[in-house]
Design a protein around this motif. Structure first.
Motif, PDB file in Angstrom:
ATOM      1  N   GLY A  89     -73.478 -47.595  16.625  1.00 20.18           N
ATOM      2  CA  GLY A  89     -72.054 -47.840  16.440  1.00 20.18           C
ATOM      3  C   GLY A  89     -71.140 -46.740  16.946  1.00 20.18           C
ATOM      4  O   GLY A  89     -71.095 -46.431  18.135  1.00 20.18           O
ATOM      5  N   TYR A  90     -70.415 -46.108  16.031  1.00 16.76           N
ATOM      6  CA  TYR A  90     -69.408 -45.115  16.394  1.00 16.76           C
ATOM      7  C   TYR A  90     -69.975 -43.712  16.586  1.00 16.76           C
ATOM      8  O   TYR A  90     -69.227 -42.777  16.882  1.00 16.76           O
ATOM      9  N   ASP A  91     -71.273 -43.522  16.420  1.00 11.92           N
ATOM     10  CA  ASP A  91     -71.857 -42.193  16.586  1.00 11.92           C
ATOM     11  C   ASP A  91     -71.674 -41.685  18.009  1.00 11.92           C
ATOM     12  O   ASP A  91     -71.742 -42.449  18.981  1.00 11.92           O
ATOM     13  N   ALA A  92     -71.497 -40.373  18.141  1.00  9.87           N
ATOM     14  CA  ALA A  92     -71.451 -39.748  19.462  1.00  9.87           C
ATOM     15  C   ALA A  92     -72.824 -39.816  20.113  1.00  9.87           C
ATOM     16  O   ALA A  92     -73.858 -39.790  19.436  1.00  9.87           O
ATOM     17  N   SER A  93     -72.838 -39.888  21.430  1.00  7.60           N
ATOM     18  CA  SER A  93     -74.097 -39.865  22.162  1.00  7.60           C
ATOM     19  C   SER A  93     -74.619 -38.433  22.222  1.00  7.60           C
ATOM     20  O   SER A  93     -73.881 -37.469  22.011  1.00  7.60           O
ATOM     21  N   VAL A  94     -75.894 -38.296  22.557  1.00 11.24           N
ATOM     22  CA  VAL A  94     -76.478 -36.967  22.652  1.00 11.24           C
ATOM     23  C   VAL A  94     -75.864 -36.183  23.813  1.00 11.24           C
ATOM     24  O   VAL A  94     -75.727 -34.956  23.737  1.00 11.24           O
ATOM     25  N   ASP A  95     -75.454 -36.857  24.886  1.00 12.55           N
ATOM     26  CA  ASP A  95     -74.814 -36.158  26.005  1.00 12.55           C
ATOM     27  C   ASP A  95     -73.484 -35.552  25.591  1.00 12.55           C
ATOM     28  O   ASP A  95     -73.170 -34.408  25.926  1.00 12.55           O
ATOM     29  N   LEU A  96     -72.672 -36.328  24.881  1.00 16.18           N
ATOM     30  CA  LEU A  96     -71.382 -35.811  24.414  1.00 16.18           C
ATOM     31  C   LEU A  96     -71.603 -34.669  23.432  1.00 16.18           C
ATOM     32  O   LEU A  96     -70.933 -33.635  23.506  1.00 16.18           O
ATOM     33  N   GLY A 186     -50.695 -23.316  15.959  1.00 15.38           N
ATOM     34  CA  GLY A 186     -50.049 -22.567  17.035  1.00 15.38           C
ATOM     35  C   GLY A 186     -50.765 -22.794  18.353  1.00 15.38           C
ATOM     36  O   GLY A 186     -50.232 -23.408  19.270  1.00 15.38           O
ATOM     37  N   THR A 187     -51.970 -22.273  18.469  1.00 17.93           N
ATOM     38  CA  THR A 187     -52.763 -22.471  19.675  1.00 17.93           C
ATOM     39  C   THR A 187     -54.205 -22.814  19.286  1.00 17.93           C
ATOM     40  O   THR A 187     -54.632 -22.553  18.159  1.00 17.93           O
ATOM     41  N   LEU A 188     -54.919 -23.371  20.237  1.00 24.30           N
ATOM     42  CA  LEU A 188     -56.333 -23.650  20.037  1.00 24.30           C
ATOM     43  C   LEU A 188     -57.049 -23.469  21.365  1.00 24.30           C
ATOM     44  O   LEU A 188     -56.419 -23.361  22.426  1.00 24.30           O
ATOM     45  N   GLN A 189     -58.381 -23.414  21.281  1.00 20.01           N
ATOM     46  CA  GLN A 189     -59.181 -23.148  22.468  1.00 20.01           C
ATOM     47  C   GLN A 189     -60.002 -24.355  22.913  1.00 20.01           C
ATOM     48  O   GLN A 189     -60.484 -24.387  24.045  1.00 20.01           O
ATOM     49  N   LEU A 190     -60.153 -25.338  22.047  1.00 19.40           N
ATOM     50  CA  LEU A 190     -60.957 -26.504  22.390  1.00 19.40           C
ATOM     51  C   LEU A 190     -60.405 -27.730  21.672  1.00 19.40           C
ATOM     52  O   LEU A 190     -60.214 -27.715  20.458  1.00 19.40           O
ATOM     53  N   PHE A 191     -60.164 -28.797  22.447  1.00 20.32           N
ATOM     54  CA  PHE A 191     -59.703 -30.064  21.882  1.00 20.32           C
ATOM     55  C   PHE A 191     -60.619 -31.174  22.360  1.00 20.32           C
ATOM     56  O   PHE A 191     -60.957 -31.248  23.548  1.00 20.32           O
ATOM     57  N   ILE A 192     -61.003 -32.053  21.436  1.00 21.00           N
ATOM     58  CA  ILE A 192     -61.920 -33.146  21.745  1.00 21.00           C
ATOM     59  C   ILE A 192     -61.307 -34.470  21.293  1.00 21.00           C
ATOM     60  O   ILE A 192     -61.006 -34.649  20.109  1.00 21.00           O
ATOM     61  N   HIS A 193     -61.144 -35.378  22.240  1.00 25.43           N
ATOM     62  CA  HIS A 193     -60.671 -36.725  21.911  1.00 25.43           C
ATOM     63  C   HIS A 193     -61.849 -37.674  21.835  1.00 25.43           C
ATOM     64  O   HIS A 193     -62.598 -37.841  22.810  1.00 25.43           O
ATOM     65  N   ASP A 194     -61.999 -38.322  20.688  1.00 26.20           N
ATOM     66  CA  ASP A 194     -62.994 -39.388  20.551  1.00 26.20           C
ATOM     67  C   ASP A 194     -62.550 -40.373  19.477  1.00 26.20           C
ATOM     68  O   ASP A 194     -63.346 -40.825  18.667  1.00 26.20           O
ATOM     69  N   SER A 195     -61.256 -40.673  19.491  1.00 27.83           N
ATOM     70  CA  SER A 195     -60.731 -41.638  18.525  1.00 27.83           C
ATOM     71  C   SER A 195     -60.407 -42.940  19.256  1.00 27.83           C
ATOM     72  O   SER A 195     -61.167 -43.358  20.121  1.00 27.83           O
ATOM     73  N   LEU A 196     -59.303 -43.574  18.934  1.00 25.39           N
ATOM     74  CA  LEU A 196     -58.943 -44.855  19.532  1.00 25.39           C
ATOM     75  C   LEU A 196     -58.739 -44.691  21.038  1.00 25.39           C
ATOM     76  O   LEU A 196     -57.857 -43.945  21.477  1.00 25.39           O
ATOM     77  N   HIS A 197     -59.550 -45.410  21.836  1.00 27.16           N
ATOM     78  CA  HIS A 197     -59.527 -45.230  23.288  1.00 27.16           C
ATOM     79  C   HIS A 197     -58.567 -46.216  23.964  1.00 27.16           C
ATOM     80  O   HIS A 197     -58.962 -46.997  24.840  1.00 27.16           O
ATOM     81  N   THR A 198     -57.306 -46.179  23.559  1.00 27.87           N
ATOM     82  CA  THR A 198     -56.284 -46.946  24.263  1.00 27.87           C
ATOM     83  C   THR A 198     -55.474 -45.989  25.130  1.00 27.87           C
ATOM     84  O   THR A 198     -55.440 -44.776  24.877  1.00 27.87           O
ATOM     85  N   TYR A 199     -54.838 -46.534  26.145  1.00 28.76           N
ATOM     86  CA  TYR A 199     -54.052 -45.694  27.050  1.00 28.76           C
ATOM     87  C   TYR A 199     -52.969 -44.933  26.283  1.00 28.76           C
ATOM     88  O   TYR A 199     -52.786 -43.725  26.473  1.00 28.76           O
ATOM     89  N   ALA A 200     -52.274 -45.630  25.405  1.00 28.19           N
ATOM     90  CA  ALA A 200     -51.181 -44.994  24.663  1.00 28.19           C
ATOM     91  C   ALA A 200     -51.698 -43.880  23.766  1.00 28.19           C
ATOM     92  O   ALA A 200     -51.137 -42.778  23.733  1.00 28.19           O
ATOM     93  N   ASN A 201     -52.780 -44.137  23.035  1.00 25.04           N
ATOM     94  CA  ASN A 201     -53.290 -43.135  22.100  1.00 25.04           C
ATOM     95  C   ASN A 201     -53.902 -41.944  22.829  1.00 25.04           C
ATOM     96  O   ASN A 201     -53.679 -40.784  22.451  1.00 25.04           O
ATOM     97  N   MET A 202     -54.682 -42.211  23.882  1.00 22.82           N
ATOM     98  CA  MET A 202     -55.289 -41.108  24.621  1.00 22.82           C
ATOM     99  C   MET A 202     -54.226 -40.238  25.286  1.00 22.82           C
ATOM    100  O   MET A 202     -54.305 -39.005  25.248  1.00 22.82           O
ATOM    101  N   THR A 203     -53.236 -40.867  25.887  1.00 26.69           N
ATOM    102  CA  THR A 203     -52.164 -40.104  26.527  1.00 26.69           C
ATOM    103  C   THR A 203     -51.413 -39.263  25.510  1.00 26.69           C
ATOM    104  O   THR A 203     -51.115 -38.082  25.746  1.00 26.69           O
TER     105      THR A 203
END
Length: 258
Positions: A89-96, A186-203
């Motif tokens: 299901g929603y689990d991340a793959s081993v590559d990711l 303030g700032t961060l060094q790493l951001f990971i998107h893996d939520s709702l994969h719609t154009y509007a949400n990803m953008t």
């Protein structure tokens, strides 16, 4: 879960938290709208492990990444002990998961922000990497758990108690939660998107996070083949970026360095 059960769950959410109900309905509308849009053509840019390391100026192969095997095995064991199988299901793959582990170990981030948690596979991997870094880095996760039976009830179960002291879990949609979270950091060094994969949400997530990403920081997105959000942003950023075919599923992973 039957359609009636699903409707009952949504009705319960509407009664408890009308704002969350509206966010879920907005997401459904975005998904339906996206079904009418074209999907991008993506061509893998080369050998993913090597290119990912080159993107962050690190050699490959490297000893740092050898720790991933232990972290993945520990994650699998936690879910198996609860009667579940990793990769469903929603689990991340081993590559990711490997990519996220590698960059977390190499970048030594003080703050990592991820959107999308589900059972917490990537969350667990990040926390394992942060623990090995030993520099007090924290993970901040934003998630609106699926309404679907079992997946909602299994939210975060891959993350054991001994790793949760370095974790901030924020329940809610990224639209509502992410801006204030990033402002507080303030700032961060790493951001990971893996939520709702719609154009509007990803953008929205990519552009919001990018404004807080430090120079040299990294943005990783899963399932970038779903729409043009990542490809359009990365191409316009003027920064180095890569895309890679996920070997375990029919999807692509993208990364861009600020």
């Amino acid at each position: 879960m039957t359609q009636l059960d699903y409707i009952r769950r949504l009705a319960g959410i509407a009664g408890r938290d009308p704002a969350e109900f509206l966010e879920r309905m907005r997401g459904k509308w975005e998904i339906r709208r996206q079904c009418k849009q074209d999907m991008p053509v993506l061509i893998p840019t080369g050998d993913f492990p090597g290119e990912l390391h080159a993107l962050i100026d690190e050699p490959y192969p490297c000893q740092v990444c050898e720790g991933f095997t232990r972290a993945w095995a520990a994650t699998e064991a936690t879910l198996v002990d609860r009667g579940h199988i990793v990769g469903m299901g929603y689990d991340a793959s081993v590559d990711l998961a490997w990519a996220i582990y590698a960059v977390t170990r190499h970048l030594q981030p003080r703050h990592v922000v991820e959107t999308g948690v589900a059972r917490g596979v990537t969350s667990r991997i990040i926390l394992e990497a942060l623990r090995e870094n030993g520099n007090g880095g924290r993970l901040h996760s934003v998630d609106l758990p699926p309404v679907v039976e079992h997946w909602h009830d299994q939210s975060t179960i891959a993350v054991p108690a001994h790793l949760r002291s370095g974790w901030d879990y924020l329940r809610g949609s990224s639209r509502r939660v992410l801006p204030d979270l990033l402002k507080s950091l303030g700032t961060l060094q790493l951001f990971i998107h893996d939520s709702l994969h719609t154009y509007a949400n990803m953008t929205r997530e990519i552009t919001t996070a990018w404004a807080h990403l430090e120079s040299g920081g990294l943005l990783i997105c899963d399932d970038v083949e779903c729409n043009y959000a990542f490809k359009t942003f990365a191409a316009a950023s003027g920064c180095q970026w890569i895309v890679a075919k996920d070997r375990r599923k029919a999807g692509f992973i993208g990364a861009v360095r600020r």
